[in-house]
Design a protein around this motif. Sequence first.
Motif, PDB file in Angstrom:
ATOM      1  N   VAL A 122      55.575 -16.923   5.011  1.00 12.98           N
ATOM      2  CA  VAL A 122      55.963 -15.983   3.953  1.00 12.98           C
ATOM      3  C   VAL A 122      57.352 -15.417   4.228  1.00 12.98           C
ATOM      4  O   VAL A 122      58.214 -15.380   3.339  1.00 12.98           O
ATOM      5  CB  VAL A 122      54.924 -14.851   3.823  1.00 12.98           C
ATOM      6  CG1 VAL A 122      55.451 -13.727   2.952  1.00 12.98           C
ATOM      7  CG2 VAL A 122      53.625 -15.392   3.247  1.00 12.98           C
ATOM      8  N   PHE A 177      56.472 -14.373  -5.896  1.00  7.36           N
ATOM      9  CA  PHE A 177      55.455 -15.379  -5.555  1.00  7.36           C
ATOM     10  C   PHE A 177      54.374 -15.457  -6.629  1.00  7.36           C
ATOM     11  O   PHE A 177      53.939 -14.448  -7.163  1.00  7.36           O
ATOM     12  CB  PHE A 177      54.765 -15.001  -4.234  1.00  7.36           C
ATOM     13  CG  PHE A 177      55.550 -15.347  -3.005  1.00  7.36           C
ATOM     14  CD1 PHE A 177      56.881 -14.962  -2.871  1.00  7.36           C
ATOM     15  CD2 PHE A 177      54.951 -16.037  -1.957  1.00  7.36           C
ATOM     16  CE1 PHE A 177      57.597 -15.267  -1.720  1.00  7.36           C
ATOM     17  CE2 PHE A 177      55.657 -16.349  -0.811  1.00  7.36           C
ATOM     18  CZ  PHE A 177      56.979 -15.962  -0.689  1.00  7.36           C
ATOM     19  N   TYR A 184      52.823 -20.290  -4.333  1.00 14.57           N
ATOM     20  CA  TYR A 184      52.238 -20.279  -2.994  1.00 14.57           C
ATOM     21  C   TYR A 184      50.805 -20.783  -3.141  1.00 14.57           C
ATOM     22  O   TYR A 184      49.967 -20.118  -3.742  1.00 14.57           O
ATOM     23  CB  TYR A 184      52.274 -18.848  -2.466  1.00 14.57           C
ATOM     24  CG  TYR A 184      51.951 -18.665  -1.006  1.00 14.57           C
ATOM     25  CD1 TYR A 184      52.889 -18.967  -0.021  1.00 14.57           C
ATOM     26  CD2 TYR A 184      50.721 -18.148  -0.617  1.00 14.57           C
ATOM     27  CE1 TYR A 184      52.594 -18.768   1.319  1.00 14.57           C
ATOM     28  CE2 TYR A 184      50.426 -17.938   0.725  1.00 14.57           C
ATOM     29  CZ  TYR A 184      51.373 -18.255   1.685  1.00 14.57           C
ATOM     30  OH  TYR A 184      51.085 -18.047   3.013  1.00 14.57           O
ATOM     31  N   LEU A 205      54.063  -9.981   2.101  1.00 10.83           N
ATOM     32  CA  LEU A 205      55.030  -9.855   1.016  1.00 10.83           C
ATOM     33  C   LEU A 205      55.428  -8.402   0.822  1.00 10.83           C
ATOM     34  O   LEU A 205      56.596  -8.083   0.614  1.00 10.83           O
ATOM     35  CB  LEU A 205      54.432 -10.389  -0.287  1.00 10.83           C
ATOM     36  CG  LEU A 205      54.531 -11.897  -0.483  1.00 10.83           C
ATOM     37  CD1 LEU A 205      53.775 -12.332  -1.715  1.00 10.83           C
ATOM     38  CD2 LEU A 205      55.995 -12.310  -0.593  1.00 10.83           C
ATOM     39  N   VAL A 263      54.225 -10.152  -5.943  1.00 14.30           N
ATOM     40  CA  VAL A 263      53.292 -11.146  -6.473  1.00 14.30           C
ATOM     41  C   VAL A 263      53.304 -11.024  -7.989  1.00 14.30           C
ATOM     42  O   VAL A 263      52.975  -9.979  -8.532  1.00 14.30           O
ATOM     43  CB  VAL A 263      51.866 -10.879  -5.949  1.00 14.30           C
ATOM     44  CG1 VAL A 263      50.891 -11.899  -6.524  1.00 14.30           C
ATOM     45  CG2 VAL A 263      51.847 -10.928  -4.436  1.00 14.30           C
TER      46      VAL A 263
END
Lengths: 347, 387
Positions: free
Chosen positions: B158, B169, B226, B190, B197
Motif C-alpha cells: 500500500v 484506491f 486493489y 491508506l 478508498v
Amino acid sequence: MKKLLRLPVNRYVDYGLFLVLALFPLSGSLFYTQLIEKYLVFLIFAYSLDILWGYAGLMNLGHAVLFGLGGYVMALSLSARGGIPDFMANGGVTQMPGWLQVLSNPAAAVLAGILLPALLAGLLGRFLFYSRVGGVFFAVITLALAQVFNLFIQSQQTYTGGFNGIGGLPGLSLFGNELTLTQGYYFVFCVVVLAYVFCRCLMGSRFGLVLRGIRENETRLEFLGCDQARFKTAVFAVSGALAGLAGVLYAPVNGMIAPNDVGMEFSTAVIVWLAIGGRGNLTGAAVGAMLVNVLGNALSENFGVFWQLLLGAVIVAVVFFVPDGIVGALIRAARGRKAGKAVESRG
Amino acid sequence: MKKRLCILLTCTMLLFGLMAGCGGRQDTAASKPIKIGVLYSLSGVTSVSEKQLYDGTKLAIEEINRNGGINGRKIETVFADYASDPARAADKARKLVLDDKVTAIIGTCSSSARKAVKPVVERYRSLLIYPQSYEGQEQSKNIVYVGCIPNQQAEIFVNWLLKNAGKKFFLIGCDFVYPKVENKLAKTYLQKGGGSVVGEEYVPYGSTDFSSVLNKIKTSDPDLIYSELTGDSNVAFYKQYSAYGLKAPIASLTTNETVLKSIGISAAKNSYICVDYFKNVKNPVNRKFVETYAQKIRDGTEPTYAVMGGYNGALFLAGALKKAKNPEDTQQVIAAFRGLKIDSPSGTISIDGGNNHTNLYCRIGKVDEKGEINVIYESKNPIAPKP
C-alpha cells in the motif's frame, strides 16, 4: 420363520445392512469407524429424500438446504459454547446475539435444527403446492433455492463463517458428556434405526398410501376428493425435519460444516445415491448412500486423480443398465421369480 | 425356498463385499523410508492452485531424495486427493494420520480445507504444513504456515503504491474471509499514508460477471484497483476491465505467472502484483530451480508463489526431519521447526520461533509489454509474520 420368509426381498437387505453396520466398530479401525459414522448420518438424509421423491414423486433438487439449515443451526450452537465464535468476533460482533444465546442450549439447538427445516419446507410447500407448482417446476425452484441458500451462507460471513464454514466443532455429546467414538457411533446408529422405523411406519400408513397415489396418478386422486396439496406439504415438512435431523448430527460428527454441504453439489449427491440404490422402498436409499460413499472413498484411495471419473462411470452404468436402481432391480427380479413359481405350482 | 436362500446369500455376500471395501490395508513391516502425507485436490474448483502446490512439493521431495534423503533415509509420500471438499480433506487427513501413520501432512489450499483438517491434526497430535498464503488470524501448535499472511504484504504494498501509483484506491475481492481481512488492513494503511478508498466491492466466489462493478469503478474514477480476486473471477475481471476501456492499473495480491497466461498480455500489462516470490527473482538458487522446473514439469506453466509454497513447505519439513532425533516422532519434528532456516529460491527464510508462521520476503512486480513480471521492489530482509 414363515413370516420372515414372506418378507419382500429388500427387507433382508435392510436388516443385513443394519447387522453389518452394527458390527462394524468391531473391526477396530478408528478411521473407518469414524468414516462410516458419517455415512450413517447420510442414511438419515437419504431416507428423508426417499419419502419425498421415492414415495410422493417430488424431486427436490435442493434437499441439502434442509440438511444444511439443521447443520448450521447445530454448528452455530456448538461454536457458541465457548463465548462469541471467532468468525463473529472478526466480523465486529462484540456481544452475543440473543438468538445465539438461545441456541447455545443444546436442546434448543436440536429442536431448532429439526423444526426450522420443517418450517421452511412446510412454507415452501404451502406456496408451491397450493399454487399447483409441480413436476419439473418444483425441481427447478428447489434448485434455485439451493443456489440462493449457498450464496446467502457465503455472504453472511459474520454469522455463518462464510466461505470457510464453521469448523473445529466438538464431537457428539449426550447430557453434557462427550461420547467416545464407539459410543457416538452407536448413538448415531440408533437414531438411524429409529428414523428407518419411523419412515416405514409412516409410509406403511394410510398417509403413505395417499402419497403413493399422488405419485401414480394425481388427477385421479383429486377426483376421489383428496386434497393432494395438503399431503404434499405435509410430507415435504416431515422430509425437511428428517433432513434437518441429519444435519444436526452431521455438524458434530463431521466436526465442521461449510457451504459445500448445503448447496447444489450435495443436493445432487443425494439424488445420485437414490438413483443408484433405487427409490420408494427406503432400502435403495440406504444401499445407494452407503455404496456411493464407500465406493468413492475406496476409489479415491486407490486411483489417485481419476477416482471421480471412475465413480462417474459406475454411476452412469448403473443408471443406464438398471434405471430403477440396484434395489429396484433386485425387487423386480424377486417378483419375477415369484410369478414364475406361481405359474409352476398351478401347472 | 432355495431361491430365497440364494437371494439371501447374494445379499450377504454383497454386504461383505462392502465391508471388505472399507477394511483397512495392512502396513508393511517397519520400512526404512519416512512416511509423509501429501494432501491436495487435483480435481474440483481449487485444483488449478493446488496443482501448483503439488508440483512444488513433488519437486522438493524428489530433490531431497536425490540428494540422499533424511540422513540416509528416503522420504516416502502417501498422496490423497480431497477433490476440493473440506469435509473430505478432514477424512483424508484422518486416514493419513491413523491408517497410514504418516509423520506429517503437507497440504490443503483453501482456508476452509485447512480449518477442516486443523482439529484432526490437533486431536491426534500430528502436524500439517500449510503451504498457501492466507488471511492469518490463526495459530496452532500442530500447523506450520509457510505462505505469507496480510501483514507481510499489505503495509509495504500500500505504501509503495501510494508513492508510485496514486492515492485513490478501489478495493475489490471475492466474498470470503481473506479479501475482507486484506482490505481492512489496506484501509488502515491508506488512512495513515494519506490515501483514500473510493469504492469497495465483493463478488461471490467464482462469479465472472463484472458489468455493474465496472460501472461503479468508472464513476468513482480511482487511481488504481486493489484486488484480491481469485480463480476464474480474477481472470474474468482483468479481461473485462481492459475490454471496458478502463486504464487505472490493477494491483493484485493473488495474481501469478500462471494466471497471467490465462489473462493475456494485453489485459495484464502495467498491472502490479505483490507476493513473496516471482519466477524472475534473481539469485543462484532460484536460477537452478527455474531450470529444474522447466525440465520436470512439462506442461507449459511457470513457477509461481504457489509452487514455491509447496516447495518451501517440503524443504522446511525435510529440515525439521533432519534436525529431529527421531524423525518419526511428530512432537520432536514440531519442536525442530522453531527458528528453522532454509535456503530457498525465494531467499533465505525461516520459521518464526513463536507463532509457527514464516519470515518471508515481500516483493512487488510489474507486468511488462512481453507479459513478464519484473521485480521492481524487494524487501531487504524477510518480514516477520504477525498472524
